[in-house]
Design an enzyme around this catalytic site. Sequence first.
Site, mmCIF file in Angstrom:
data_model
loop_
_atom_site.group_PDB
_atom_site.id
_atom_site.type_symbol
_atom_site.label_atom_id
_atom_site.label_comp_id
_atom_site.label_asym_id
_atom_site.label_seq_id
_atom_site.Cartn_x
_atom_site.Cartn_y
_atom_site.Cartn_z
ATOM 1 N N ARG A 5 9.406 -50.016 -88.299
ATOM 2 C CA ARG A 5 10.153 -49.244 -87.309
ATOM 3 C C ARG A 5 11.587 -49.066 -87.765
ATOM 4 O O ARG A 5 12.165 -49.937 -88.408
ATOM 5 C CB ARG A 5 10.184 -49.978 -85.971
ATOM 6 C CG ARG A 5 9.009 -49.721 -85.069
ATOM 7 C CD ARG A 5 9.193 -50.382 -83.720
ATOM 8 N NE ARG A 5 9.241 -51.812 -83.813
ATOM 9 C CZ ARG A 5 10.341 -52.538 -83.675
ATOM 10 N NH1 ARG A 5 11.506 -51.967 -83.402
ATOM 11 N NH2 ARG A 5 10.304 -53.848 -83.793
ATOM 12 N N TYR B 277 4.469 -44.442 -89.618
ATOM 13 C CA TYR B 277 4.243 -45.883 -89.551
ATOM 14 C C TYR B 277 4.360 -46.482 -88.150
ATOM 15 O O TYR B 277 5.347 -46.246 -87.450
ATOM 16 C CB TYR B 277 5.223 -46.625 -90.476
ATOM 17 C CG TYR B 277 4.704 -48.010 -90.820
ATOM 18 C CD1 TYR B 277 3.878 -48.190 -91.915
ATOM 19 C CD2 TYR B 277 4.970 -49.100 -90.014
ATOM 20 C CE1 TYR B 277 3.344 -49.431 -92.215
ATOM 21 C CE2 TYR B 277 4.436 -50.349 -90.298
ATOM 22 C CZ TYR B 277 3.630 -50.506 -91.404
ATOM 23 O OH TYR B 277 3.098 -51.736 -91.692
ATOM 24 N N GLY B 278 3.413 -47.304 -87.805
ATOM 25 C CA GLY B 278 3.487 -48.209 -86.651
ATOM 26 C C GLY B 278 4.153 -47.606 -85.424
ATOM 27 O O GLY B 278 3.852 -46.489 -85.001
ATOM 28 N N GLY B 279 5.056 -48.384 -84.858
ATOM 29 C CA GLY B 279 5.710 -48.008 -83.611
ATOM 30 C C GLY B 279 6.459 -46.683 -83.667
ATOM 31 O O GLY B 279 6.742 -46.084 -82.625
ATOM 32 N N LYS C 139 5.169 -48.597 -78.582
ATOM 33 C CA LYS C 139 6.525 -48.911 -78.144
ATOM 34 C C LYS C 139 7.153 -47.728 -77.386
ATOM 35 O O LYS C 139 7.885 -47.920 -76.418
ATOM 36 C CB LYS C 139 7.405 -49.273 -79.334
ATOM 37 C CG LYS C 139 6.796 -50.285 -80.281
ATOM 38 C CD LYS C 139 6.523 -51.619 -79.635
ATOM 39 C CE LYS C 139 6.116 -52.647 -80.691
ATOM 40 N NZ LYS C 139 5.801 -53.946 -80.150
ATOM 41 N N HIS D 61 7.520 -56.505 -73.238
ATOM 42 C CA HIS D 61 7.058 -56.787 -74.601
ATOM 43 C C HIS D 61 6.467 -58.208 -74.626
ATOM 44 O O HIS D 61 7.061 -59.115 -75.183
ATOM 45 C CB HIS D 61 8.275 -56.675 -75.537
ATOM 46 C CG HIS D 61 7.922 -56.654 -76.994
ATOM 47 N ND1 HIS D 61 8.802 -57.071 -77.970
ATOM 48 C CD2 HIS D 61 6.799 -56.266 -77.635
ATOM 49 C CE1 HIS D 61 8.237 -56.929 -79.155
ATOM 50 N NE2 HIS D 61 7.029 -56.452 -78.987
ATOM 51 N N SER E 82 9.335 -58.826 -82.281
ATOM 52 C CA SER E 82 8.275 -58.438 -83.208
ATOM 53 C C SER E 82 8.171 -59.446 -84.350
ATOM 54 O O SER E 82 9.180 -59.926 -84.862
ATOM 55 C CB SER E 82 8.590 -57.062 -83.798
ATOM 56 O OG SER E 82 8.708 -56.127 -82.757
ATOM 57 N N CYS F 131 7.077 -62.515 -84.474
ATOM 58 C CA CYS F 131 7.445 -63.904 -84.189
ATOM 59 C C CYS F 131 6.234 -64.691 -83.681
ATOM 60 O O CYS F 131 6.382 -65.750 -83.076
ATOM 61 C CB CYS F 131 8.573 -63.977 -83.171
ATOM 62 S SG CYS F 131 10.163 -63.484 -83.843
ATOM 63 N N GLY F 132 5.042 -64.149 -83.875
ATOM 64 C CA GLY F 132 3.850 -64.941 -83.567
ATOM 65 C C GLY F 132 3.178 -64.637 -82.242
ATOM 66 O O GLY F 132 2.402 -65.460 -81.756
ATOM 67 N N ASP G 222 0.758 -57.875 -77.167
ATOM 68 C CA ASP G 222 2.050 -57.219 -77.418
ATOM 69 C C ASP G 222 2.745 -56.689 -76.167
ATOM 70 O O ASP G 222 3.956 -56.771 -76.077
ATOM 71 C CB ASP G 222 1.848 -56.059 -78.406
ATOM 72 C CG ASP G 222 3.150 -55.580 -79.026
ATOM 73 O OD1 ASP G 222 4.004 -56.418 -79.345
ATOM 74 O OD2 ASP G 222 3.324 -54.355 -79.189
ATOM 75 N N ARG H 258 -0.012 -54.575 -91.942
ATOM 76 C CA ARG H 258 -0.605 -54.710 -90.612
ATOM 77 C C ARG H 258 -2.114 -54.545 -90.641
ATOM 78 O O ARG H 258 -2.672 -53.968 -91.564
ATOM 79 C CB ARG H 258 -0.025 -53.617 -89.685
ATOM 80 C CG ARG H 258 1.478 -53.706 -89.482
ATOM 81 C CD ARG H 258 1.793 -54.574 -88.311
ATOM 82 N NE ARG H 258 3.211 -54.866 -88.173
ATOM 83 C CZ ARG H 258 3.742 -55.344 -87.046
ATOM 84 N NH1 ARG H 258 2.994 -55.547 -85.981
ATOM 85 N NH2 ARG H 258 5.024 -55.635 -86.974
ATOM 86 N N ARG I 293 13.020 -66.919 -82.749
ATOM 87 C CA ARG I 293 12.973 -67.591 -84.028
ATOM 88 C C ARG I 293 14.357 -68.155 -84.250
ATOM 89 O O ARG I 293 15.293 -67.397 -84.542
ATOM 90 C CB ARG I 293 12.674 -66.500 -85.067
ATOM 91 C CG ARG I 293 11.925 -66.896 -86.292
ATOM 92 C CD ARG I 293 11.738 -65.656 -87.144
ATOM 93 N NE ARG I 293 10.376 -65.141 -87.082
ATOM 94 C CZ ARG I 293 9.371 -65.607 -87.813
ATOM 95 N NH1 ARG I 293 9.573 -66.574 -88.679
ATOM 96 N NH2 ARG I 293 8.173 -65.084 -87.701
ATOM 97 N N ASN J 168 0.463 -75.464 -80.669
ATOM 98 C CA ASN J 168 1.264 -74.966 -79.542
ATOM 99 C C ASN J 168 0.564 -75.176 -78.197
ATOM 100 O O ASN J 168 1.196 -75.108 -77.147
ATOM 101 C CB ASN J 168 1.614 -73.489 -79.740
ATOM 102 C CG ASN J 168 2.574 -73.301 -80.898
ATOM 103 O OD1 ASN J 168 3.276 -74.238 -81.296
ATOM 104 N ND2 ASN J 168 2.620 -72.100 -81.469
#
Length: 586
Positions: free
Chosen positions: A69, A198-200, A207, A227, A249, A251-252, A274, A367, A398, A494
């Site tokens: 993005r 690409y993506g978003g 998004k 989000h 984005s 971050c798991g 997401d 991705r 993070r 976790n």
Amino acid sequence: MASPLRQVALDTWVSLVAQHTRPDRIHRCDGSEAEAAELHRAMLADGTLEELAGQSRYLHRSHPSDVARTEHLTFIASPTREQAGPTNNHMTVEESEQKVWPLFEGAMAGRTMYVVPYLMGPVGSAYSRVGVQLTDSPYVVANLRIMTRMGQVALEHLAANPDDFVRGIHSLGDLSPDRRFVVHFPQAATIWSIGSGYGGNALLSKKCHALRIASVQARAEGWLAEHMLIVGVRPPGGQRQYIAAAFPSACGKTNLAMLVPALPGWEIETVGDDIAWMHVGADGRLWAINPEAGMFGVAPGTSLDTNLNALRALDHHVLFTNVAVRADRSPWWEGKEPLRPAETLVDWQGRPWEAGGSSPAAHPNARFTVRLSQCPTARGAHEDPRGVPISAIVFGGRRASLAPLVYEARSFTHGIYVGATLASETTAAATGKVGVLRNDPMAMLPFCGYDMGAYFRHWSTIGRRLREPPKVFHVNWFRRGPEGRCLWPGFGQNIRVLAWMLDRVAGRGVARETPIGLVPTPGGLDLTNMNLSDDDLSRLFAIDAGEWLEETNRNAAFLARFGEGLPRSLLAEHRRLVERLEAARN
Ligand code: SAT
Ligand code: MN
């Protein structure tokens, strides 16, 4: 030609856009299998896709200058700059029409324009919304087919309210970053995106629609577009509870949404990875749906150890983007499985790459696009038109230092403050430097379609309407020790943190007050079979009042950007936090 920034009917809108973009053909997507087969066949023939090993697994390589993005090229074209707020790039409608609309002129010449109706949310849900994306990228269509409920089912929803849909116009243009723009018109529920595949930037349902446009609609209509992942957690013999969690984005979120619990007997249900659309239910609780039907997950780092469920989901019917390929045509990325010494792969740009090479074989933002229902932990709630009730909201970032593994906000209002002051180190999901600490309120910094001061006020309004507000927590899986080593193993472990949260929700878990909020008492977190040293445990939960006071200064400067627009309750929370920290330091 004038741009159609009005609520014209679908057919009129399609022909107005076609007159301007001049595609050779128009294809109206029905979402059928036959249509998908033809799309894939054509993309394999022209090299847009390559076949990988496994059933219906494909690889797409994006242009090397189009791999994430681009936040600096993303704009909110609200009538005034103030409405976009200090954290968004703003462009006036006039400027967009002068600068961006002409780039679409003839942009689809020689190409097919696909008309892609898509439904965001479960079939039959009152919370679901329709969008229609016009695009000249068959790769985007193939993604939307996985990410959304696409085709006929969307048209059926649209029939109830024919003019009520989000209008997205997307063209690859010439893919030049100099002529790349992603512009949102919240008042016209319209998105223009040109110059990126690409993506978003290009899958406008994600998004652009489900967050930037939806956040504006949500504010007007009294709900939240966030989000956040949505995960169901069931203790052994207990009742399943749902948690919504916001992380920036890469971050798991995808890993947390489908974790394999390290504690025996716990069961996970993946509802979303997401985005969450959340409403105040008649029962005074917060209810969430996942508007998406698929996942656009980060591949690097995904392995049997870190995310077994994702790997299982990736067994068949997957679209991979910018991963590397092994000689047996299986996809590969950093952190997947070990390679043989000197093994040669094809890297994300299609070049030969030898194991141990200095540059990564897969792009760090490579991705996978896959249907959520393929995930072994998808158990059906993502299709429930009512959504799921949310017991806890988690904010996470993070942070190599400062923030403890977990703490609980003192109240819902304090929780809004915790979310509003969320900060995280940047990742490869957006272009720009990686590892730079920045404020990312509610993980929505790049995705809130309006002034975030008003957004915080909206959160307060929602909070006042909740008779049973979720408990709010902050987590940090990424804290490091003095030697730079990660203190917490994360992933399946976790569950121990989620278990403590559910205990707290049930009024059971033991917690101790600190200036920043409540943390587990030493015995409060189940750490059996973890081999975590006492030193590491105390480092994980260390709260340094001096460092936190610096953090509050940084946050005060950030919040000051919103001026008078900030809710007073947020400022009060800030003052109280500073007071508690000062008392702790003295
Ligand atoms: O916006 S993308 O979907 O490309 C990546 C992300 O931010 O999660
Ligand atoms: Mn995301």
